[in-house]
Enzyme design. Sequence first.
Site, PDB file in Angstrom:
ATOM      1  N   LYS A 193      -9.390   1.753   4.520  1.00 17.37           N
ATOM      2  CA  LYS A 193      -8.779   0.445   4.285  1.00 17.37           C
ATOM      3  C   LYS A 193      -7.286   0.467   4.648  1.00 17.37           C
ATOM      4  CE  LYS A 193     -12.605  -1.361   2.772  1.00 17.37           C
ATOM      5  NZ  LYS A 193     -13.527  -0.232   2.776  1.00 17.37           N
TER       6      LYS A 193
HETATM    7  C1  LIG Z   1     -16.468  -6.259   1.944  1.00 14.82           C
HETATM    8  C2  LIG Z   1     -16.469  -5.030   1.085  1.00 14.82           C
HETATM    9  N1  LIG Z   1     -16.568  -5.170  -0.246  1.00 14.82           N
HETATM   10  C3  LIG Z   1     -16.563  -4.115  -1.070  1.00 14.82           C
HETATM   11  C4  LIG Z   1     -16.464  -2.834  -0.582  1.00 14.82           C
HETATM   12  C5  LIG Z   1     -16.502  -1.673  -1.530  1.00 14.82           C
HETATM   13  O1  LIG Z   1     -15.279  -1.056  -1.608  1.00 14.82           O
HETATM   14  P1  LIG Z   1     -15.148   0.331  -2.396  1.00 14.82           P
HETATM   15  O2  LIG Z   1     -15.640   1.386  -1.478  1.00 14.82           O
HETATM   16  O3  LIG Z   1     -13.695   0.438  -2.695  1.00 14.82           O
HETATM   17  O4  LIG Z   1     -15.980   0.199  -3.620  1.00 14.82           O
HETATM   18  C6  LIG Z   1     -16.348  -2.615   0.786  1.00 14.82           C
HETATM   19  C7  LIG Z   1     -16.226  -1.233   1.304  1.00 14.82           C
HETATM   20  O5  LIG Z   1     -16.104  -0.952   2.437  1.00 14.82           O
HETATM   21  C8  LIG Z   1     -16.340  -3.739   1.643  1.00 14.82           C
HETATM   22  O6  LIG Z   1     -16.250  -3.577   2.972  1.00 14.82           O
END
Ligand SMILES: Cc1ncc(COP(=O)(O)O)c(C=O)c1O
Length: 380
Positions: A193
């Site tokens: 990210k």
């Molecule tokens: C659109 C979206 N929402 C949620 C997430 C989940 O993020 P995390 O890995 O921090 O839980 C991601 C992860 O890539 C994502 O792309």
Amino acid sequence: MSTESPGVPFTALGGAFEQDDIDAALAIMRAAADPGGDFFPLPEEPQFQKAFAEHEGAGHAVAVNSCGTALDACMMVLGIKPGDEVITTPLTFVCTATCAAALGAKIVFADVDPVTLCLDPARVREKITARTRAIIPVHFAGFAADIDGFAEITRESGIPVVYDAAHAVGTKYKGRPIGGAGHASCYSFQSNKNITTLGEGGAVTTDDAEFAESVRQKKTFGYVYGGSLRVASIGFNYRLTKPQLAVGLTQIAKAGRLISAKLAAMRKMQALLDGAEDVILPGGIEDGHGAHLYVIRTPNLERGAVAAHLKEQYGVGTAYHYPIVWTWEAFDSLEYDSSDCTHAVAASEHALSLPVFAHSTDDDLRHLADAVRGTVRELS
Ligand SMILES: Cc1ncc(COP(=O)(O)O)c(C=O)c1O
């Protein structure tokens, strides 16, 4: 990376950390290595939360250990329960939907805007029923969702909106950061990210102090600190560690520079791919785009073949954002109608994310553009 060594992996975690991040993490570990040292207390936590809230234009930020748990906490705070309906986009990471499904809600999918690929408020309106309890738009790839459109829905119906802002650190809507929009926004600091807290991490931002406090309780066993510790509600452990928070502080301090560099690289890609036949470029990589993903579409070719050719012939790794949520086997028992979400399904069938990074060189970008043009030509 140069055209002579055309290995371009999709995830470039290398490059995520600079000397200041390394120093910050090591300083915490060195201090804790002392027999009198400790990983507590955590002054870095309020410092990071303040810096992040300011960066995202929100009244409050609560740091948690992922965007997934941020979304889980928000759904619990909203009191989502069996029988409720929650509307979201099918073109997203699975946890945007499972956060509400895990609490027994029925997930209702609405279609996306064909250009930004963000949930379209007009299509959401068609899906609202007396049982709708929340809407979860995603700021896809760094494009801001139509915040005014969703605010209008909340004004009319009272239905809360929680944004999945996993892709949106630094995204702006009409020139302003998006962290105060809706009831809350859930960010990710996972490794690829815009900023990362040592590989995993997240935050909830909100302008609502009470909502922020409820999320804070969810992330720390329901604790309320004071003269004597109370467990005021059912909570969990979604905390970040001290080294993660320290790196969060160094990362957020330079987020503007990193995002501008990535945005500049994306704009160069737009110019390099301008006019490429049979390739749909992302529309509108303007100032304020969060520059998380550079997603092209090759509508006349099979995505798997394009990805394989890019890899085998040009050494270019790609990623797929996203398989349609209801196609995952966890959703097999539910019946979804793809004719309802034609833009999302079409994007899912043809979208490929290219490896464009803040540290991509002009040679990297030229190689990528040549690879895309060559692949489309060779497969057509
Ligand atoms: C659109 C979206 N929402 C949620 C997430 C989940 O993020 P995390 O890995 O921090 O839980 C991601 C992860 O890539 C994502 O792309």
